[in-house]
Design a protein around this motif. Structure first.
Motif, PDB file in Angstrom:
ATOM      1  N   LYS A 101       0.961  -1.249  -0.079  1.00  0.00           N
ATOM      2  CA  LYS A 101      -0.193  -0.108   0.125  1.00  0.00           C
ATOM      3  C   LYS A 101       0.913   1.389   0.154  1.00  0.00           C
ATOM      4  O   LYS A 101       1.934   1.232   0.833  1.00  0.00           O
ATOM      5  CB  LYS A 101      -0.800   0.007   1.097  1.00  0.00           C
ATOM      6  CG  LYS A 101      -1.891  -1.023   1.091  1.00  0.00           C
ATOM      7  CD  LYS A 101      -2.875  -1.004   2.403  1.00  0.00           C
ATOM      8  CE  LYS A 101      -3.714  -2.204   2.487  1.00  0.00           C
ATOM      9  NZ  LYS A 101      -4.668  -2.378   3.317  1.00  0.00           N
TER      10      LYS A 101
ATOM     11  N   GLU B 297       0.957   5.994  -1.013  1.00  0.00           N
ATOM     12  CA  GLU B 297       0.364   7.068  -1.265  1.00  0.00           C
ATOM     13  C   GLU B 297       1.160   7.881  -2.402  1.00  0.00           C
ATOM     14  O   GLU B 297       2.320   7.939  -2.312  1.00  0.00           O
ATOM     15  CB  GLU B 297       0.442   7.913  -0.055  1.00  0.00           C
ATOM     16  CG  GLU B 297      -0.214   9.119  -0.269  1.00  0.00           C
ATOM     17  CD  GLU B 297      -0.390   9.922   1.024  1.00  0.00           C
ATOM     18  OE1 GLU B 297      -1.131   9.641   2.111  1.00  0.00           O
ATOM     19  OE2 GLU B 297      -0.118  11.299   1.000  1.00  0.00           O
TER      20      GLU B 297
ATOM     21  N   ILE C 296      -3.478   9.919  -4.277  1.00  0.00           N
ATOM     22  CA  ILE C 296      -4.454   8.553  -3.664  1.00  0.00           C
ATOM     23  C   ILE C 296      -3.635   7.690  -3.033  1.00  0.00           C
ATOM     24  O   ILE C 296      -2.179   7.733  -3.081  1.00  0.00           O
ATOM     25  CB  ILE C 296      -5.050   8.115  -5.016  1.00  0.00           C
ATOM     26  CG1 ILE C 296      -3.984   7.377  -5.946  1.00  0.00           C
ATOM     27  CG2 ILE C 296      -6.150   8.800  -5.778  1.00  0.00           C
ATOM     28  CD1 ILE C 296      -4.261   6.580  -7.030  1.00  0.00           C
ATOM     29  N   GLN C 297      -4.402   6.817  -2.111  1.00  0.00           N
ATOM     30  CA  GLN C 297      -3.826   5.626  -1.658  1.00  0.00           C
ATOM     31  C   GLN C 297      -4.201   4.455  -2.410  1.00  0.00           C
ATOM     32  O   GLN C 297      -5.422   4.394  -2.689  1.00  0.00           O
ATOM     33  CB  GLN C 297      -4.111   5.741  -0.291  1.00  0.00           C
ATOM     34  CG  GLN C 297      -3.617   6.519   0.723  1.00  0.00           C
ATOM     35  CD  GLN C 297      -3.721   6.642   2.178  1.00  0.00           C
ATOM     36  OE1 GLN C 297      -4.664   5.679   2.652  1.00  0.00           O
ATOM     37  NE2 GLN C 297      -3.395   7.684   3.011  1.00  0.00           N
ATOM     38  N   CYS C 298      -3.324   3.728  -2.620  1.00  0.00           N
ATOM     39  CA  CYS C 298      -3.718   2.537  -3.375  1.00  0.00           C
ATOM     40  C   CYS C 298      -2.543   1.159  -3.049  1.00  0.00           C
ATOM     41  O   CYS C 298      -1.633   1.502  -2.345  1.00  0.00           O
ATOM     42  CB  CYS C 298      -3.557   2.895  -5.089  1.00  0.00           C
ATOM     43  SG  CYS C 298      -2.076   3.381  -5.618  1.00  0.00           S
TER      44      CYS C 298
ATOM     45  N   GLU D 228      -8.002  -0.884  -7.358  1.00  0.00           N
ATOM     46  CA  GLU D 228      -8.865  -0.113  -6.490  1.00  0.00           C
ATOM     47  C   GLU D 228      -7.877   1.147  -5.978  1.00  0.00           C
ATOM     48  O   GLU D 228      -6.989   1.054  -5.158  1.00  0.00           O
ATOM     49  CB  GLU D 228      -9.358  -0.854  -5.260  1.00  0.00           C
ATOM     50  CG  GLU D 228     -10.293  -0.346  -4.179  1.00  0.00           C
ATOM     51  CD  GLU D 228     -10.738  -1.226  -3.169  1.00  0.00           C
ATOM     52  OE1 GLU D 228     -11.324  -0.899  -2.439  1.00  0.00           O
ATOM     53  OE2 GLU D 228     -10.047  -2.484  -3.307  1.00  0.00           O
TER      54      GLU D 228
ATOM     55  N   LEU E  34      -7.920   3.372  -2.571  1.00  0.00           N
ATOM     56  CA  LEU E  34      -8.423   3.136  -1.245  1.00  0.00           C
ATOM     57  C   LEU E  34      -8.828   4.525  -0.537  1.00  0.00           C
ATOM     58  O   LEU E  34      -9.639   4.388   0.180  1.00  0.00           O
ATOM     59  CB  LEU E  34      -7.199   2.381  -0.421  1.00  0.00           C
ATOM     60  CG  LEU E  34      -6.876   1.002  -0.951  1.00  0.00           C
ATOM     61  CD1 LEU E  34      -5.336   0.673  -0.198  1.00  0.00           C
ATOM     62  CD2 LEU E  34      -7.691   0.056  -0.776  1.00  0.00           C
ATOM     63  N   ASP E  35      -8.089   5.454  -0.717  1.00  0.00           N
ATOM     64  CA  ASP E  35      -8.821   6.836  -0.242  1.00  0.00           C
ATOM     65  C   ASP E  35      -7.714   7.798  -1.258  1.00  0.00           C
ATOM     66  O   ASP E  35      -6.943   7.690  -2.032  1.00  0.00           O
ATOM     67  CB  ASP E  35      -7.916   6.870   1.137  1.00  0.00           C
ATOM     68  CG  ASP E  35      -8.710   7.885   2.216  1.00  0.00           C
ATOM     69  OD1 ASP E  35      -9.535   8.747   1.520  1.00  0.00           O
ATOM     70  OD2 ASP E  35      -8.207   8.067   2.937  1.00  0.00           O
ATOM     71  N   GLY E  36      -8.232   9.266  -0.838  1.00  0.00           N
ATOM     72  CA  GLY E  36      -7.691  10.179  -1.724  1.00  0.00           C
ATOM     73  C   GLY E  36      -8.656  11.007  -2.425  1.00  0.00           C
ATOM     74  O   GLY E  36      -9.921  10.736  -2.434  1.00  0.00           O
ATOM     75  N   TRP E  37      -8.203  11.770  -3.371  1.00  0.00           N
ATOM     76  CA  TRP E  37      -8.853  12.648  -4.391  1.00  0.00           C
ATOM     77  C   TRP E  37      -8.348  12.627  -5.576  1.00  0.00           C
ATOM     78  O   TRP E  37      -7.022  12.362  -5.878  1.00  0.00           O
ATOM     79  CB  TRP E  37      -9.052  14.100  -3.837  1.00  0.00           C
ATOM     80  CG  TRP E  37      -7.902  14.588  -3.711  1.00  0.00           C
ATOM     81  CD1 TRP E  37      -6.833  14.835  -2.754  1.00  0.00           C
ATOM     82  CD2 TRP E  37      -7.091  15.633  -4.872  1.00  0.00           C
ATOM     83  NE1 TRP E  37      -5.776  15.534  -3.230  1.00  0.00           N
ATOM     84  CE2 TRP E  37      -5.724  16.068  -4.491  1.00  0.00           C
ATOM     85  CE3 TRP E  37      -7.709  15.654  -6.111  1.00  0.00           C
ATOM     86  CZ2 TRP E  37      -4.740  16.554  -5.137  1.00  0.00           C
ATOM     87  CZ3 TRP E  37      -6.596  16.698  -7.105  1.00  0.00           C
ATOM     88  CH2 TRP E  37      -5.175  17.098  -6.401  1.00  0.00           C
TER      89      TRP E  37
END
Length: 161
Positions: free
Chosen positions: A62, A64, A86-88, A94, A96-99
């Protein structure tokens, strides 16, 4: 004295070519083409900045990242069509989080393009050259269709647990 003689010889050569003034004093520096490294699947990347010493990103890890997707080529002048932080998980599609800001679907290509992050250290930057046919197939939006070469600029912000 030798340096002055070399400068005078360079200026004389420039004058012989028809240059005068400041143009005669200095020859333009030649721009080196970037060294491209190959990835499995036909992608190539250039190392723009290496991160400081530390752990490297591995497949399945994982991370960022900060990225921008640009249209390649002189016609497009490297126009940004999507960007984000983003986090992936490397090797997965997929987010995972972010913009993300843009009309492309990064998840469509994240698993493939993420291969370029493997081996990077935090703080490193790479530019991935995406040839025609290796970009977006369905969800690239109007600006980044499947027949458009792209540039994927990626910075590894940090490795995540």
């Amino acid at each position: 004295a030798a340096a002055a003689a070399a400068a005078a010889a360079a200026a004389a050569a420039a004058v012989a070519k028809g240059c005068t003034g400041a143009a005669a004093a200095a020859e333009p520096a030649k721009v080196k083409a970037p060294m491209l490294r190959k990835l499995p699947g036909g992608l190539q990347y250039e190392e723009r900045a290496e991160g400081p010493a530390g752990d490297i990103a591995r497949e399945g890890q994982k991370v960022e990242i900060k990225f921008s997707i640009r249209l390649a080529g002189k016609v497009h002048n490297e126009k940004v069509v999507e960007r984000g932080e983003i986090q992936c998980q490397l090797g997965k599609e997929e987010v995972l989080d972010g913009w993300v800001d843009g009309n492309c679907d990064i998840e469509e290509v994240l698993a493939t393009w993420g291969q370029a992050v493997v081996g990077m250290r935090s703080g490193g930057n790479r530019r991935v050259h995406i040839p025609v046919g290796k970009g977006f197939r369905k969800r690239g939006g109007e600006a980044a269709g499947s027949s458009t070469p792209l540039l994927f600029d990626v910075q590894l912000r940090k490795l995540l647990p």
